[in-house]
Motif scaffolding. Structure first.
Motif, PDB file in Angstrom:
ATOM      1  N   LYS A  43       0.832  -1.212   0.000  1.00 42.43           N
ATOM      2  CA  LYS A  43       0.000   0.000   0.000  1.00 42.43           C
ATOM      3  C   LYS A  43       0.864   1.258   0.000  1.00 42.43           C
ATOM      4  O   LYS A  43       0.561   2.228  -0.686  1.00 42.43           O
ATOM      5  CB  LYS A  43      -0.915   0.025   1.225  1.00 42.43           C
ATOM      6  N   ILE A  44       1.935   1.246   0.763  1.00 47.73           N
ATOM      7  CA  ILE A  44       2.813   2.413   0.838  1.00 47.73           C
ATOM      8  C   ILE A  44       3.475   2.658  -0.517  1.00 47.73           C
ATOM      9  O   ILE A  44       3.527   3.793  -0.993  1.00 47.73           O
ATOM     10  CB  ILE A  44       3.869   2.233   1.949  1.00 47.73           C
ATOM     11  N   SER A  45       3.958   1.600  -1.168  1.00 47.84           N
ATOM     12  CA  SER A  45       4.651   1.768  -2.449  1.00 47.84           C
ATOM     13  C   SER A  45       3.700   2.192  -3.566  1.00 47.84           C
ATOM     14  O   SER A  45       4.106   2.871  -4.503  1.00 47.84           O
ATOM     15  CB  SER A  45       5.385   0.491  -2.837  1.00 47.84           C
ATOM     16  N   ARG A  46       2.427   1.807  -3.479  1.00 47.95           N
ATOM     17  CA  ARG A  46       1.436   2.217  -4.485  1.00 47.95           C
ATOM     18  C   ARG A  46       0.815   3.575  -4.173  1.00 47.95           C
ATOM     19  O   ARG A  46      -0.048   4.045  -4.906  1.00 47.95           O
ATOM     20  CB  ARG A  46       0.311   1.186  -4.558  1.00 47.95           C
ATOM     21  N   GLU A  47       1.245   4.176  -3.082  1.00 46.53           N
ATOM     22  CA  GLU A  47       0.732   5.473  -2.612  1.00 46.53           C
ATOM     23  C   GLU A  47      -0.780   5.445  -2.431  1.00 46.53           C
ATOM     24  O   GLU A  47      -1.502   6.359  -2.815  1.00 46.53           O
ATOM     25  CB  GLU A  47       1.160   6.603  -3.541  1.00 46.53           C
ATOM     26  N   GLN A  48      -1.263   4.377  -1.786  1.00 53.23           N
ATOM     27  CA  GLN A  48      -2.682   4.263  -1.468  1.00 53.23           C
ATOM     28  C   GLN A  48      -2.947   4.948  -0.129  1.00 53.23           C
ATOM     29  O   GLN A  48      -2.035   5.144   0.682  1.00 53.23           O
ATOM     30  CB  GLN A  48      -3.106   2.801  -1.391  1.00 53.23           C
ATOM     31  N   ALA A  49      -4.188   5.300   0.109  1.00 58.45           N
ATOM     32  CA  ALA A  49      -4.566   5.962   1.359  1.00 58.45           C
ATOM     33  C   ALA A  49      -4.403   4.993   2.532  1.00 58.45           C
ATOM     34  O   ALA A  49      -4.782   3.827   2.456  1.00 58.45           O
ATOM     35  CB  ALA A  49      -6.000   6.453   1.291  1.00 58.45           C
ATOM     36  N   LEU A  50      -3.817   5.485   3.609  1.00 53.56           N
ATOM     37  CA  LEU A  50      -3.626   4.716   4.834  1.00 53.56           C
ATOM     38  C   LEU A  50      -4.502   5.317   5.929  1.00 53.56           C
ATOM     39  O   LEU A  50      -4.711   6.527   5.961  1.00 53.56           O
ATOM     40  CB  LEU A  50      -2.161   4.756   5.265  1.00 53.56           C
ATOM     41  N   LEU A  51      -4.984   4.482   6.827  1.00 52.40           N
ATOM     42  CA  LEU A  51      -5.831   4.935   7.931  1.00 52.40           C
ATOM     43  C   LEU A  51      -5.044   4.837   9.225  1.00 52.40           C
ATOM     44  O   LEU A  51      -4.555   3.766   9.592  1.00 52.40           O
ATOM     45  CB  LEU A  51      -7.093   4.065   8.016  1.00 52.40           C
ATOM     46  N   CYS A  52      -4.926   5.954   9.927  1.00 54.36           N
ATOM     47  CA  CYS A  52      -4.236   5.973  11.215  1.00 54.36           C
ATOM     48  C   CYS A  52      -5.143   5.311  12.259  1.00 54.36           C
ATOM     49  O   CYS A  52      -6.280   5.744  12.448  1.00 54.36           O
ATOM     50  CB  CYS A  52      -3.917   7.405  11.629  1.00 54.36           C
TER      51      CYS A  52
END
Length: 53
Positions: free
Chosen positions: A33-42
């Motif tokens: 997810k980080i490498s694809r620059e997808q939205a992350l939820l804190c």
């Protein structure tokens, strides 16, 4: 399952720390997810953010 599918499955399970820009706390997220620059939820403040590499 093909070799390529197995490798992609293993990569999807690898986690890395990501720092939330709102609350500043670290949490674990999928490297895929980080490498694809997808939205992350804190998980702490529930804000959505993207890490640009």
């Amino acid at each position: 399952m093909s070799f390529f599918a197995q490798m992609m499955d293993r990569i999807a399970r690898i986690n890395a720390d990501a720092k939330c820009p709102i609350c500043g706390k670290n949490s674990k997220h999928s490297v895929a997810k980080i490498s694809r620059e997808q939205a992350l939820l804190c998980p702490h403040c529930k804000s959505l953010f993207v890490i640009h590499g």
